[in-house]
Write a protein that holds these residues in place. Structure first.
Motif, PDB file in Angstrom:
ATOM      1  N   MET A   1       0.772  -1.072  -0.038  1.00 30.34           N
ATOM      2  CA  MET A   1       0.056  -0.088   0.066  1.00 30.34           C
ATOM      3  C   MET A   1       0.810   1.181  -0.040  1.00 30.34           C
ATOM      4  N   ALA A   2       0.374   2.159  -0.893  1.00 33.79           N
ATOM      5  CA  ALA A   2       1.405   3.387  -0.813  1.00 33.79           C
ATOM      6  C   ALA A   2       1.093   4.146   0.482  1.00 33.79           C
ATOM      7  N   ALA A   3       2.238   4.867   0.953  1.00 34.86           N
ATOM      8  CA  ALA A   3       2.074   5.343   2.281  1.00 34.86           C
ATOM      9  C   ALA A   3       1.228   6.724   1.969  1.00 34.86           C
ATOM     10  N   ASP A   4       1.058   7.342   1.048  1.00 32.23           N
ATOM     11  CA  ASP A   4       0.454   8.530   0.895  1.00 32.23           C
ATOM     12  C   ASP A   4      -1.020   8.252   0.270  1.00 32.23           C
ATOM     13  N   PHE A   5      -1.608   7.009   0.364  1.00 31.80           N
ATOM     14  CA  PHE A   5      -2.977   6.741  -0.143  1.00 31.80           C
ATOM     15  C   PHE A   5      -3.792   6.988   1.168  1.00 31.80           C
ATOM     16  N   PRO A   6      -4.896   7.231   1.110  1.00 32.17           N
ATOM     17  CA  PRO A   6      -5.603   8.022  -0.380  1.00 32.17           C
ATOM     18  C   PRO A   6      -5.544   9.567  -0.030  1.00 32.17           C
ATOM     19  N   GLN A   7      -5.260  10.311  -1.230  1.00 32.68           N
ATOM     20  CA  GLN A   7      -5.196  11.819  -1.480  1.00 32.68           C
ATOM     21  C   GLN A   7      -6.247  12.194  -2.582  1.00 32.68           C
ATOM     22  N   PRO A   8      -6.799  13.140  -2.671  1.00 32.64           N
ATOM     23  CA  PRO A   8      -7.805  13.695  -3.525  1.00 32.64           C
ATOM     24  C   PRO A   8      -6.995  13.730  -4.863  1.00 32.64           C
ATOM     25  N   GLY A   9      -7.391  13.213  -5.909  1.00 36.07           N
ATOM     26  CA  GLY A   9      -6.519  13.501  -7.397  1.00 36.07           C
ATOM     27  C   GLY A   9      -5.922  12.317  -7.762  1.00 36.07           C
ATOM     28  N   GLN A  10      -5.543  11.215  -6.739  1.00 33.16           N
ATOM     29  CA  GLN A  10      -5.093  10.070  -7.264  1.00 33.16           C
ATOM     30  C   GLN A  10      -5.628   9.201  -8.096  1.00 33.16           C
ATOM     31  N   VAL A  11      -5.062   8.678  -9.207  1.00 34.15           N
ATOM     32  CA  VAL A  11      -5.721   7.926 -10.342  1.00 34.15           C
ATOM     33  C   VAL A  11      -5.432   6.689  -9.814  1.00 34.15           C
ATOM     34  N   ILE A  12      -6.307   5.574  -9.661  1.00 34.24           N
ATOM     35  CA  ILE A  12      -6.098   4.237  -9.481  1.00 34.24           C
ATOM     36  C   ILE A  12      -6.587   3.330 -10.327  1.00 34.24           C
ATOM     37  N   ASP A  13      -6.326   2.025 -10.468  1.00 34.38           N
ATOM     38  CA  ASP A  13      -6.898   1.116 -11.098  1.00 34.38           C
ATOM     39  C   ASP A  13      -7.718   0.447 -10.113  1.00 34.38           C
ATOM     40  N   TYR A  14      -9.063   0.564 -10.532  1.00 33.41           N
ATOM     41  CA  TYR A  14     -10.445   0.186  -9.576  1.00 33.41           C
ATOM     42  C   TYR A  14     -11.436  -0.703 -10.126  1.00 33.41           C
ATOM     43  N   HIS A  15     -11.943  -1.802  -9.473  1.00 30.49           N
ATOM     44  CA  HIS A  15     -13.039  -2.258 -10.068  1.00 30.49           C
ATOM     45  C   HIS A  15     -14.038  -1.483  -9.814  1.00 30.49           C
ATOM     46  N   TYR A  16     -14.264  -0.582 -10.757  1.00 36.07           N
ATOM     47  CA  TYR A  16     -15.524   0.617 -10.571  1.00 36.07           C
ATOM     48  C   TYR A  16     -17.015  -0.287 -10.712  1.00 36.07           C
ATOM     49  N   LEU A  17     -17.896   0.011  -9.794  1.00 39.86           N
ATOM     50  CA  LEU A  17     -19.116  -0.686 -10.021  1.00 39.86           C
ATOM     51  C   LEU A  17     -20.132   0.375 -10.474  1.00 39.86           C
ATOM     52  N   TRP A  18     -20.686   0.421 -11.537  1.00 42.41           N
ATOM     53  CA  TRP A  18     -21.504   1.270 -11.979  1.00 42.41           C
ATOM     54  C   TRP A  18     -22.742   0.954 -11.369  1.00 42.41           C
ATOM     55  N   LYS A  19     -23.535   2.097 -11.123  1.00 46.65           N
ATOM     56  CA  LYS A  19     -24.786   2.312 -10.459  1.00 46.65           C
ATOM     57  C   LYS A  19     -25.882   1.259 -10.921  1.00 46.65           C
ATOM     58  N   TRP A  20     -25.961   1.086 -12.318  1.00 48.98           N
ATOM     59  CA  TRP A  20     -26.738   0.165 -12.972  1.00 48.98           C
ATOM     60  C   TRP A  20     -26.577  -1.162 -12.493  1.00 48.98           C
ATOM     61  N   GLN A  21     -25.322  -1.774 -12.408  1.00 48.43           N
ATOM     62  CA  GLN A  21     -24.836  -3.069 -12.086  1.00 48.43           C
ATOM     63  C   GLN A  21     -25.249  -3.081 -10.429  1.00 48.43           C
ATOM     64  N   ASP A  22     -25.047  -2.008  -9.836  1.00 46.90           N
ATOM     65  CA  ASP A  22     -25.492  -2.158  -8.344  1.00 46.90           C
ATOM     66  C   ASP A  22     -26.882  -2.258  -8.118  1.00 46.90           C
ATOM     67  N   GLN A  23     -27.538  -1.513  -8.935  1.00 48.98           N
ATOM     68  CA  GLN A  23     -29.203  -1.736  -8.770  1.00 48.98           C
ATOM     69  C   GLN A  23     -29.744  -3.108  -9.429  1.00 48.98           C
ATOM     70  N   ARG A  24     -28.672  -3.797 -10.254  1.00 46.75           N
ATOM     71  CA  ARG A  24     -29.037  -5.460 -10.652  1.00 46.75           C
ATOM     72  C   ARG A  24     -28.627  -6.288  -9.510  1.00 46.75           C
ATOM     73  N   GLY A  25     -27.999  -5.792  -8.409  1.00 44.13           N
ATOM     74  CA  GLY A  25     -27.690  -6.664  -7.199  1.00 44.13           C
ATOM     75  C   GLY A  25     -26.053  -7.007  -7.542  1.00 44.13           C
ATOM     76  N   GLU A  26     -25.481  -6.606  -8.469  1.00 49.55           N
ATOM     77  CA  GLU A  26     -24.052  -6.872  -8.520  1.00 49.55           C
ATOM     78  C   GLU A  26     -23.231  -6.308  -7.484  1.00 49.55           C
ATOM     79  N   THR A  27     -22.390  -6.802  -6.988  1.00 47.89           N
ATOM     80  CA  THR A  27     -21.409  -6.292  -5.981  1.00 47.89           C
ATOM     81  C   THR A  27     -19.908  -6.187  -6.500  1.00 47.89           C
ATOM     82  N   GLU A  28     -19.783  -6.485  -7.770  1.00 52.30           N
ATOM     83  CA  GLU A  28     -18.022  -6.204  -8.177  1.00 52.30           C
ATOM     84  C   GLU A  28     -18.312  -5.770  -9.389  1.00 52.30           C
ATOM     85  N   GLY A  29     -17.265  -4.942  -9.767  1.00 56.76           N
ATOM     86  CA  GLY A  29     -17.116  -4.180 -11.004  1.00 56.76           C
ATOM     87  C   GLY A  29     -16.435  -5.156 -11.934  1.00 56.76           C
TER      88      GLY A  29
END
Length: 139
Positions: A1-29
């Motif tokens: 883990m990066a010592a300075d994480f989290p900071q606003p503006g940092q760009v990370i690779d993330y399993h983003y979960l779209w709201k439409w997926q969340d509404q379908r009951g999905e829990t993983e991006g």
């Protein structure tokens, strides 16, 4: 883990979960995508509450609110300079760092400038105040 994480503006690779997926009951991006940590709030217990916005190469529809990523910002964030990119600002993932099962790699690929991040945060706050912000809760 990066010592300075989290900071606003940092760009990370993330399993983003779209709201439409969340509404379908999905829990993983479905895939890891570049995403921007826009807001970090620390509560009284020391927990880090993160609001994370997705970055996409797909041009958003007219019904979505997004900000084009300028080339200088893409360079700072170590994003692909050959692609047109947008930060979606009408939708975010909400995650708590210390309880997250989705924040596996906490090493940022790069960061957006403070001015660009403040612009994104201001837009997200406005959309939230209008009660039209889509939030997928990752807890």
């Amino acid at each position: 883990m990066a010592a300075d994480f989290p900071q606003p503006g940092q760009v990370i690779d993330y399993h983003y979960l779209w709201k439409w997926q969340d509404q379908r009951g999905e829990t993983e991006g479905r895939k890891r995508r570049p995403s921007c940590v826009v807001v970090v709030a620390v509560d009284r217990k020391g927990l880090h509450h993160l609001f994370i916005a997705p970055i996409t190469t797909k041009e958003p529809n007219r019904d979505r609110q997004a900000v084009p990523v300028p080339e200088t910002e893409a360079r700072r964030a170590k994003l692909d300079l050959d692609l047109r990119l947008w930060v979606i600002v009408d939708e975010v993932n909400y995650d708590i760092l210390e309880q997250s099962y989705t924040l596996e790699d906490r090493t940022p690929r790069g960061s957006f400038s403070p001015v660009f991040v403040e612009h994104l945060a201001r837009l997200i706050r406005t959309i939230h105040a209008e009660r039209s912000l889509r939030i997928a809760n990752r807890n």
